[in-house]
Write a protein that holds these residues in place. Structure first.
Motif, PDB file in Angstrom:
ATOM      1  N   TYR A  16     194.287  88.472  60.717  1.00  0.00           N
ATOM      2  CA  TYR A  16     193.420  88.667  59.555  1.00  0.00           C
ATOM      3  C   TYR A  16     192.044  89.176  59.965  1.00  0.00           C
ATOM      4  O   TYR A  16     191.471  90.041  59.292  1.00  0.00           O
ATOM      5  CB  TYR A  16     193.302  87.362  58.771  1.00  0.00           C
ATOM      6  CG  TYR A  16     192.528  87.512  57.483  1.00  0.00           C
ATOM      7  CD1 TYR A  16     193.009  88.315  56.458  1.00  0.00           C
ATOM      8  CD2 TYR A  16     191.316  86.868  57.299  1.00  0.00           C
ATOM      9  CE1 TYR A  16     192.313  88.468  55.275  1.00  0.00           C
ATOM     10  CE2 TYR A  16     190.606  87.012  56.119  1.00  0.00           C
ATOM     11  CZ  TYR A  16     191.102  87.806  55.113  1.00  0.00           C
ATOM     12  OH  TYR A  16     190.404  87.965  53.955  1.00  0.00           O
ATOM     13  N   SER A  17     191.500  88.682  61.078  1.00  0.00           N
ATOM     14  CA  SER A  17     190.189  89.155  61.524  1.00  0.00           C
ATOM     15  C   SER A  17     190.251  90.624  61.941  1.00  0.00           C
ATOM     16  O   SER A  17     189.328  91.389  61.672  1.00  0.00           O
ATOM     17  CB  SER A  17     189.657  88.289  62.659  1.00  0.00           C
ATOM     18  OG  SER A  17     190.417  88.466  63.829  1.00  0.00           O
ATOM     19  N   ILE A  18     191.340  91.030  62.570  1.00  0.00           N
ATOM     20  CA  ILE A  18     191.501  92.444  62.928  1.00  0.00           C
ATOM     21  C   ILE A  18     191.620  93.290  61.665  1.00  0.00           C
ATOM     22  O   ILE A  18     191.042  94.373  61.570  1.00  0.00           O
ATOM     23  CB  ILE A  18     192.718  92.634  63.853  1.00  0.00           C
ATOM     24  CG1 ILE A  18     192.421  92.015  65.215  1.00  0.00           C
ATOM     25  CG2 ILE A  18     193.065  94.104  64.001  1.00  0.00           C
ATOM     26  CD1 ILE A  18     193.600  91.963  66.133  1.00  0.00           C
ATOM     27  N   HIS A  19     192.351  92.779  60.678  1.00  0.00           N
ATOM     28  CA  HIS A  19     192.468  93.487  59.398  1.00  0.00           C
ATOM     29  C   HIS A  19     191.094  93.683  58.756  1.00  0.00           C
ATOM     30  O   HIS A  19     190.758  94.774  58.287  1.00  0.00           O
ATOM     31  CB  HIS A  19     193.396  92.709  58.469  1.00  0.00           C
ATOM     32  CG  HIS A  19     193.338  93.151  57.043  1.00  0.00           C
ATOM     33  ND1 HIS A  19     193.885  94.337  56.610  1.00  0.00           N
ATOM     34  CD2 HIS A  19     192.771  92.577  55.959  1.00  0.00           C
ATOM     35  CE1 HIS A  19     193.667  94.474  55.315  1.00  0.00           C
ATOM     36  NE2 HIS A  19     192.989  93.414  54.887  1.00  0.00           N
ATOM     37  N   LEU A  20     190.293  92.607  58.724  1.00  0.00           N
ATOM     38  CA  LEU A  20     188.951  92.710  58.141  1.00  0.00           C
ATOM     39  C   LEU A  20     188.071  93.682  58.918  1.00  0.00           C
ATOM     40  O   LEU A  20     187.308  94.447  58.324  1.00  0.00           O
ATOM     41  CB  LEU A  20     188.294  91.332  58.082  1.00  0.00           C
ATOM     42  CG  LEU A  20     188.850  90.363  57.049  1.00  0.00           C
ATOM     43  CD1 LEU A  20     188.148  89.022  57.176  1.00  0.00           C
ATOM     44  CD2 LEU A  20     188.704  90.922  55.651  1.00  0.00           C
ATOM     45  N   LEU A  21     188.162  93.648  60.248  1.00  0.00           N
ATOM     46  CA  LEU A  21     187.367  94.562  61.068  1.00  0.00           C
ATOM     47  C   LEU A  21     187.735  96.011  60.778  1.00  0.00           C
ATOM     48  O   LEU A  21     186.853  96.862  60.600  1.00  0.00           O
ATOM     49  CB  LEU A  21     187.565  94.249  62.546  1.00  0.00           C
ATOM     50  CG  LEU A  21     186.810  95.124  63.528  1.00  0.00           C
ATOM     51  CD1 LEU A  21     185.308  94.914  63.389  1.00  0.00           C
ATOM     52  CD2 LEU A  21     187.254  94.832  64.939  1.00  0.00           C
ATOM     53  N   LEU A  22     189.017  96.309  60.710  1.00  0.00           N
ATOM     54  CA  LEU A  22     189.441  97.685  60.432  1.00  0.00           C
ATOM     55  C   LEU A  22     189.068  98.122  59.019  1.00  0.00           C
ATOM     56  O   LEU A  22     188.650  99.266  58.806  1.00  0.00           O
ATOM     57  CB  LEU A  22     190.944  97.822  60.653  1.00  0.00           C
ATOM     58  CG  LEU A  22     191.420  97.707  62.097  1.00  0.00           C
ATOM     59  CD1 LEU A  22     192.933  97.694  62.153  1.00  0.00           C
ATOM     60  CD2 LEU A  22     190.856  98.827  62.939  1.00  0.00           C
ATOM     61  N   LYS A  23     189.200  97.224  58.069  1.00  0.00           N
ATOM     62  CA  LYS A  23     188.853  97.562  56.695  1.00  0.00           C
ATOM     63  C   LYS A  23     187.356  97.820  56.555  1.00  0.00           C
ATOM     64  O   LYS A  23     186.938  98.805  55.938  1.00  0.00           O
ATOM     65  CB  LYS A  23     189.284  96.429  55.760  1.00  0.00           C
ATOM     66  CG  LYS A  23     189.180  96.763  54.311  1.00  0.00           C
ATOM     67  CD  LYS A  23     189.808  95.673  53.457  1.00  0.00           C
ATOM     68  CE  LYS A  23     189.768  96.076  52.004  1.00  0.00           C
ATOM     69  NZ  LYS A  23     190.435  95.112  51.152  1.00  0.00           N
ATOM     70  N   SER A  24     186.539  96.947  57.136  1.00  0.00           N
ATOM     71  CA  SER A  24     185.089  97.142  57.038  1.00  0.00           C
ATOM     72  C   SER A  24     184.625  98.357  57.841  1.00  0.00           C
ATOM     73  O   SER A  24     183.687  99.032  57.438  1.00  0.00           O
ATOM     74  CB  SER A  24     184.346  95.888  57.494  1.00  0.00           C
ATOM     75  OG  SER A  24     184.594  95.633  58.857  1.00  0.00           O
ATOM     76  N   SER A  25     185.277  98.644  58.953  1.00  0.00           N
ATOM     77  CA  SER A  25     184.870  99.827  59.714  1.00  0.00           C
ATOM     78  C   SER A  25     185.194 101.107  58.954  1.00  0.00           C
ATOM     79  O   SER A  25     184.475 102.092  59.059  1.00  0.00           O
ATOM     80  CB  SER A  25     185.538  99.843  61.089  1.00  0.00           C
ATOM     81  OG  SER A  25     186.915 100.098  60.967  1.00  0.00           O
ATOM     82  N   GLY A  26     186.261 101.092  58.179  1.00  0.00           N
ATOM     83  CA  GLY A  26     186.584 102.256  57.360  1.00  0.00           C
ATOM     84  C   GLY A  26     185.594 102.454  56.227  1.00  0.00           C
ATOM     85  O   GLY A  26     185.293 103.585  55.852  1.00  0.00           O
TER      86      GLY A  26
END
Length: 87
Positions: A16-26
């Motif tokens: 989930y933290s990786i998902h949030l990181l990728l979503k926010s970086s986009g």
């Protein structure tokens, strides 16, 4: 049983933290940790991110070299069914 549960919880949280990181970086257009550190804390944040990445890479390579030097020969001996190393 408890170990498997804790391992599963950690895996889900990491995912989930990786998902949030990728979503926010986009959303904000930041693609590197150094850029994220610079945006959050300026130059000291960029330097801290670079140092943290460097230390993590040194630790990873050190553990890799240790495994290759001390553990890998034992694995090869076990696969080849050799009792004693020949030199």
């Amino acid at each position: 049983m408890v170990f498997r549960l804790l391992l599963t919880v950690v895996a889900v949280l990491s995912s989930y933290s990786i998902h949030l990181l990728l979503k926010s970086s986009g959303i904000v257009g930041i693609r590197a940790y150094e850029q994220l550190g610079y945006r959050a804390f300026g130059t000291p944040g960029k330097m801290a991110a670079g140092i943290a990445i460097t230390l993590q890479n040194i630790g990873a390579m050190s553990s890799y070299l240790y495994i290759v030097k001390y553990e890998f020969p034992l694995v090869i001996q076990a696969f080849l069914k050799v009792d004693k190393p020949a030199g």
